[in-house]
Design a protein around this motif. Structure first.
Motif, PDB file in Angstrom:
ATOM      1  N   ASP A  24      26.410  48.139  43.877  1.00  0.00           N
ATOM      2  CA  ASP A  24      26.925  49.510  43.822  1.00  0.00           C
ATOM      3  C   ASP A  24      27.750  49.837  45.063  1.00  0.00           C
ATOM      4  O   ASP A  24      28.808  50.465  44.975  1.00  0.00           O
ATOM      5  N   LEU A  25      27.259  49.424  46.211  1.00  0.00           N
ATOM      6  CA  LEU A  25      27.982  49.665  47.459  1.00  0.00           C
ATOM      7  C   LEU A  25      29.361  49.009  47.428  1.00  0.00           C
ATOM      8  O   LEU A  25      30.377  49.632  47.770  1.00  0.00           O
ATOM      9  N   LEU A  26      29.391  47.756  47.042  1.00  0.00           N
ATOM     10  CA  LEU A  26      30.664  47.021  46.999  1.00  0.00           C
ATOM     11  C   LEU A  26      31.620  47.623  45.973  1.00  0.00           C
ATOM     12  O   LEU A  26      32.835  47.677  46.198  1.00  0.00           O
ATOM     13  N   THR A  27      31.079  48.102  44.861  1.00  0.00           N
ATOM     14  CA  THR A  27      31.920  48.707  43.823  1.00  0.00           C
ATOM     15  C   THR A  27      32.596  49.972  44.328  1.00  0.00           C
ATOM     16  O   THR A  27      33.800  50.191  44.111  1.00  0.00           O
ATOM     17  N   VAL A  28      31.832  50.817  45.017  1.00  0.00           N
ATOM     18  CA  VAL A  28      32.406  52.059  45.552  1.00  0.00           C
ATOM     19  C   VAL A  28      33.489  51.748  46.575  1.00  0.00           C
ATOM     20  O   VAL A  28      34.558  52.372  46.578  1.00  0.00           O
ATOM     21  N   VAL A  29      33.227  50.797  47.452  1.00  0.00           N
ATOM     22  CA  VAL A  29      34.224  50.421  48.459  1.00  0.00           C
ATOM     23  C   VAL A  29      35.499  49.928  47.788  1.00  0.00           C
ATOM     24  O   VAL A  29      36.610  50.340  48.131  1.00  0.00           O
ATOM     25  N   GLU A  30      35.362  49.067  46.802  1.00  0.00           N
ATOM     26  CA  GLU A  30      36.522  48.505  46.115  1.00  0.00           C
ATOM     27  C   GLU A  30      37.326  49.577  45.390  1.00  0.00           C
ATOM     28  O   GLU A  30      38.563  49.533  45.356  1.00  0.00           O
TER      29      GLU A  30
END
Length: 253
Positions: A24-30
């Motif tokens: 989830d963290l990586l998705t938001v950043v991307e």
């Protein structure tokens, strides 16, 4: 603004929930449109490196960074007021702004704890969040430069916040000042901070006793907003919380 929520979580004490929320963290950043591709890559690397560690190692590193000495404190007003009574009034003012904007604190942390401050900003309009981050840009730059001095990748979190704010300070001047500082997280400096002051009978007792420093008692302080606080408080009474609600928050955050 989920990117602020992610940065809030990353600056908080590492937990198993944080590690579990990696995707989830990586998705938001991307998906964020508020930071540059370079910053996205740096945040992606930071998250991947963080969650690849043993959680106890990650927690120990966090403690050694942010809970040992005051130079990297995540309490905003500690960098402005220290332990003076002005700090208590400033926090009362901040609490008043939180409540005015529909943000109730359910945390043991003080209101000037940076992850909590970011949580509040994540639920406000973007322009509001940018302006309020701009107000603490000098503090974030100072923290980033101190982390850079220690060759610590946590600096990217503050750099991302500075970029998001759109504000800039004289970074070279701050870096120059930081380079001349003596680190306060060594055993020698910690011992020095706690050593007893020489007692002199020609000075008031209150000036000699470390325990006589005024405690921060929010309940005992007048909640009338002060007009003279170092981090300016905008007239946010008419602002409404953003449409980011509990139902739209991503899982794990």
């Amino acid at each position: 603004m989920l990117i602020l929520k992610v940065l809030s979580r990353l600056l908080d004490y590492p937990s198993q929930d944080l590690f579990t929320a990696k995707v989830d963290l990586l998705t938001v950043v991307e998906q964020s449109v508020d930071i540059s591709p370079q910053t996205k890559q740096q945040l992606t690397d930071f998250i991947s490196n963080l969650v690849s560690k043993d959680i106890y190692d990650a927690q120990e590193r966090y403690d050694l960074l942010f809970d040992r000495g005051r130079s990297l404190s995540l309490l905003l007003f500690e960098h402005v007021h220290g332990e003076s009574r002005d700090r208590g009034q400033a926090m009362v003012n901040l609490l008043d702004v939180y409540r005015t904007n529909g943000f109730e604190i359910h945390s043991s942390q003080l209101p000037d704890y940076i992850p909590l401050y970011l949580e509040f900003l994540s639920e406000q309009p973007k322009e509001f969040a940018q302006e309020w981050l701009g107000d603490i840009c000098h503090i974030m730059t100072m923290l980033s430069e101190r982390l850079i001095e220690r060759e610590c990748d946590y600096c990217i979190l503050f750099d991302a916040l500075i970029e998001f704010s759109g504000f800039a300070v004289d970074r070279l001047e701050i870096a120059k000042a930081i380079s001349k500082e003596e680190r306060d997280d060594t055993v020698e400096m910690i011992d020095k901070a706690w050593e007893d002051k020489e007692i002199r009978f020609d000075e008031p007792v209150a000036d000699q006793c470390p325990s006589s420093k005024p405690a921060i008692d929010l309940a005992s302080i007048d909640i009338t907003p002060s007009q003279d606080v170092p981090i300016k408080w905008h007239n946010a009474g008419g602002s409404q919380p953003s449409e980011l609600t509990q139902n739209t928050r991503m899982s794990g955050l």
